[in-house]
Design a protein around this motif. Sequence first.
Motif, PDB file in Angstrom:
ATOM      1  N   ALA A   1       0.828  -1.254   0.108  1.00  0.00           N
ATOM      2  CA  ALA A   1       0.020  -0.044   0.284  1.00  0.00           C
ATOM      3  C   ALA A   1       0.926   1.194  -0.043  1.00  0.00           C
ATOM      4  O   ALA A   1       0.718   2.215  -0.784  1.00  0.00           O
ATOM      5  CB  ALA A   1      -0.796   0.033   1.356  1.00  0.00           C
ATOM      6  N   ARG A   2       1.895   1.288   0.986  1.00  0.00           N
ATOM      7  CA  ARG A   2       2.698   2.229   0.770  1.00  0.00           C
ATOM      8  C   ARG A   2       3.736   2.609  -0.493  1.00  0.00           C
ATOM      9  O   ARG A   2       3.837   3.767  -1.095  1.00  0.00           O
ATOM     10  CB  ARG A   2       3.847   2.158   1.931  1.00  0.00           C
ATOM     11  CG  ARG A   2       3.548   2.500   3.249  1.00  0.00           C
ATOM     12  CD  ARG A   2       4.656   2.189   4.099  1.00  0.00           C
ATOM     13  NE  ARG A   2       5.774   3.207   4.250  1.00  0.00           N
ATOM     14  CZ  ARG A   2       6.911   3.033   4.173  1.00  0.00           C
ATOM     15  NH1 ARG A   2       7.319   2.162   4.741  1.00  0.00           N
ATOM     16  NH2 ARG A   2       7.713   4.162   3.925  1.00  0.00           N
ATOM     17  N   ALA A   3       3.729   1.539  -1.262  1.00  0.00           N
ATOM     18  CA  ALA A   3       4.684   1.668  -2.523  1.00  0.00           C
ATOM     19  C   ALA A   3       3.426   2.183  -3.630  1.00  0.00           C
ATOM     20  O   ALA A   3       3.999   3.266  -4.421  1.00  0.00           O
ATOM     21  CB  ALA A   3       4.939   0.091  -2.944  1.00  0.00           C
ATOM     22  N   ILE A   4       2.329   1.627  -3.413  1.00  0.00           N
ATOM     23  CA  ILE A   4       1.347   2.371  -4.600  1.00  0.00           C
ATOM     24  C   ILE A   4       0.807   3.787  -3.977  1.00  0.00           C
ATOM     25  O   ILE A   4       1.052   4.642  -5.027  1.00  0.00           O
ATOM     26  CB  ILE A   4       0.033   1.491  -4.386  1.00  0.00           C
ATOM     27  CG1 ILE A   4       0.107   0.224  -4.939  1.00  0.00           C
ATOM     28  CG2 ILE A   4      -1.177   2.244  -5.325  1.00  0.00           C
ATOM     29  CD1 ILE A   4      -0.648  -0.860  -4.877  1.00  0.00           C
ATOM     30  N   TYR A   5       0.823   4.317  -2.766  1.00  0.00           N
ATOM     31  CA  TYR A   5       0.730   5.485  -2.573  1.00  0.00           C
ATOM     32  C   TYR A   5       1.899   6.310  -3.183  1.00  0.00           C
ATOM     33  O   TYR A   5       1.463   7.504  -3.610  1.00  0.00           O
ATOM     34  CB  TYR A   5       0.706   5.689  -0.973  1.00  0.00           C
ATOM     35  CG  TYR A   5       0.574   6.862  -0.281  1.00  0.00           C
ATOM     36  CD1 TYR A   5      -1.190   7.437  -0.077  1.00  0.00           C
ATOM     37  CD2 TYR A   5       1.290   7.816   0.105  1.00  0.00           C
ATOM     38  CE1 TYR A   5      -1.482   8.541   0.648  1.00  0.00           C
ATOM     39  CE2 TYR A   5       0.953   9.066   0.443  1.00  0.00           C
ATOM     40  CZ  TYR A   5      -0.328   9.543   0.994  1.00  0.00           C
ATOM     41  OH  TYR A   5      -0.573  10.516   1.636  1.00  0.00           O
ATOM     42  N   ALA A   6       2.945   6.053  -2.908  1.00  0.00           N
ATOM     43  CA  ALA A   6       4.180   6.811  -3.312  1.00  0.00           C
ATOM     44  C   ALA A   6       4.147   6.809  -4.697  1.00  0.00           C
ATOM     45  O   ALA A   6       4.588   7.962  -5.441  1.00  0.00           O
ATOM     46  CB  ALA A   6       5.460   5.968  -2.709  1.00  0.00           C
ATOM     47  N   GLY A   7       3.781   5.609  -5.348  1.00  0.00           N
ATOM     48  CA  GLY A   7       3.797   5.667  -6.954  1.00  0.00           C
ATOM     49  C   GLY A   7       2.771   6.653  -7.497  1.00  0.00           C
ATOM     50  O   GLY A   7       3.108   7.055  -8.529  1.00  0.00           O
ATOM     51  N   VAL A   8       1.689   7.244  -6.703  1.00  0.00           N
ATOM     52  CA  VAL A   8       1.072   8.170  -7.231  1.00  0.00           C
ATOM     53  C   VAL A   8       1.454   9.518  -6.649  1.00  0.00           C
ATOM     54  O   VAL A   8       1.534  10.453  -7.676  1.00  0.00           O
ATOM     55  CB  VAL A   8      -0.428   7.878  -6.413  1.00  0.00           C
ATOM     56  CG1 VAL A   8      -1.411   9.305  -6.850  1.00  0.00           C
ATOM     57  CG2 VAL A   8      -1.150   6.552  -6.812  1.00  0.00           C
ATOM     58  N   GLN A   9       2.438   9.565  -5.789  1.00  0.00           N
ATOM     59  CA  GLN A   9       3.091  10.785  -5.195  1.00  0.00           C
ATOM     60  C   GLN A   9       3.838  11.334  -6.558  1.00  0.00           C
ATOM     61  O   GLN A   9       3.938  12.383  -6.656  1.00  0.00           O
ATOM     62  CB  GLN A   9       3.672  10.611  -4.128  1.00  0.00           C
ATOM     63  CG  GLN A   9       2.723  10.806  -2.789  1.00  0.00           C
ATOM     64  CD  GLN A   9       3.432  10.710  -1.537  1.00  0.00           C
ATOM     65  OE1 GLN A   9       4.567   9.522  -1.481  1.00  0.00           O
ATOM     66  NE2 GLN A   9       3.299  11.545  -0.313  1.00  0.00           N
TER      67      GLN A   9
END
Length: 687
Positions: free
Chosen positions: A342-350
């Motif tokens: 989840a953190r990776a996907i969140y950062a991928g949007v960032q």
Amino acid sequence: MTRLVSIPLCACLVAVLFNARLSPAAEPGWLEIHSTHYTVITDAGEKKGREIALRFEQMRAVFAGLLTKDRLHESRPITILAFKNDRSYYQLAPLHQGQPIAAAAFLLMGTDQDYVALNAFEDEPWRAVAHDFALRLLEFNYPPAQGWFDEGLAEYFSSVHLDNREVEMGADPELQPNLTQDLVGNQRDTHPPKSLTELLAAQVWLSLPDLFTMKHDPARNEGTRHTLYYAESWMVMHYLLHEKKLGETGTYFGLVLNQHLPVEDAIQQAYGMSSSQLEQAVKDYFHAQSGLQAAVDDARVTNVDPDQPSRISRSGQTDHFPTPIGPEDSAIIVKPMSEPDARAIYAGVQIRIPERRESGLKTLHELATTPTEADRKAESKPAKRTGEDAEQLPTNAIGNPIAHRILAWDDIEHNQFEEGFREITDAGSLNPHDMWLRYYLSAGKYRMAQARQAEMMGLANMMLDLKAVLEWNPELADAYDLLAMARNSGGSSATALQAEREAISLSPRNEQYVYHLAQIYVSGKKWDSASALLERLKSSANPQIAAQARELLMQASTQRKYGVAANSSGTRQPNYEAQKSPFDVLEQDAEKRESGETGGTPETAGDRRATKYVRGRLVAVDCSRAPMAILTVHSEQGTLKLRTADYKSLLLIGADDFSCDWRDRPVTANYKAGGSGAGDLVSLEMR
């Protein structure tokens, strides 16, 4: 993106007080929820996640009804991130004048996939992206149109209200009340801008020819839709939809955009009335909608009585109809998602939002370099000896595979191809079943060839990867486009045409695909077809497409006249050998490990010979010992005898079935050398 308005100061202070990192302590658990067409990733619980997935499925079905289509395409996947509170959402949202946008959701378009982020704490947060969601679906499901049509239809759609039983549409989507109430009951006058209804009631309208020919560039729009252009576009579409004139509107676009008729003549032929008559019909329709003005009066009151129902509800202004999809009609799968994923996907949007990019990259690099539990378990196993297999990918990759994958695409997007391929290798080592990696590898090969003005490397493997991607996602338009470019580069213009037409059918407004189709026509010497497309693209609003079209048109004219392109120097680009993808090597590595565990012979562990590449002419096929076949191929390097143990199982590209009667055919072959002038076929492409 939708309206960009500053949020209240208290919300900003909340965002400052919390850390952007999503930690296990702060977030109790993440879920990955799959509906028929959408993926929702949320920490707001299963019930809320299911509701959000259902609402997007409902919006999709309602939009299909507006276009009178039985089926819509989703030519780029979309992932919806739904946050249970303000904190995570506002630390991801784009900034406007230094503060997060006030909208409860935003849509972020990409070249590979799209994202929606929404604040599940708000009421009906999906409505905040309804306008942009409609424009996205138009891109995939309606031919090129004019700005008034796109924005008018999107405005009409953005009035949508959904529940499990009913859909409501048709109200003024930009109507905002004078008074708002905070959490403790205090009322505040917001001084909202004029609604679309107020704009139409107070101003002289644009003439329809002026509205229909007005250039509209959403990229330059400042975010507000409280303008006469949007108001009149909305009302024209309101009228056309209510009067069931969408078919006539399609005829109008065919006349004005394809046959280049003047707007006045096209309106007359399509609608059976002059532009002034059509304009008057729309005005009469607007003035007959008493409920719209009643809603404005309702929104402008100075004292709000919560027990008094809205006058718009009593007026019958809005259209009400049963929901096309209910909770029992949508198959939804729910599974847990790990906090690092989840953190990776969140950062991928960032990293796709300029003002958030630095924070996102920091998180991704941290996730990609921090050993996971699986990494620690792998450390306890015997490591592969250095130099054991020169062609085998390293097995010492660590970290979160999604973080590696996101970094790979970011590198490719920024033309850092070697770095991107290394990240793909690491991600593939950690998760060889991730189909995004096959797509990213193919896109990277194509973009690197374009950037360096060289031939694409590993065409056969690239085509195999893309076919696997399309089995995984048959509507991924860009995969068809890449497959078309690979086939055309390999000399098979006929099969390239088939793939490019499929890409265009899935994304009919993508001018880059149309340009690629023109390139394929030029390669196949279909001069008239190429010229027709390029003449149209010369006037594109995209300056890069227009310049490319003019250049290719000049080259095609020279090549047609003299047999050589204008920029041809007579020198050949080098042909590269087929390159192994990470997936070829990882699968071979798995076979070797399995063979060792079961006591298999070295021959069953996989062929270690390097795959070579030849482009030449097939002069003979010997099937005297069928199903074995021996193919004789002449090339600039000499003559090769290429063997296949069973021609019925040979991988063919550009042909449906193998033929023992093939003679004098241009081919491209991947093979493994088996001695002087001989080898074993891996794949054969008919050009």
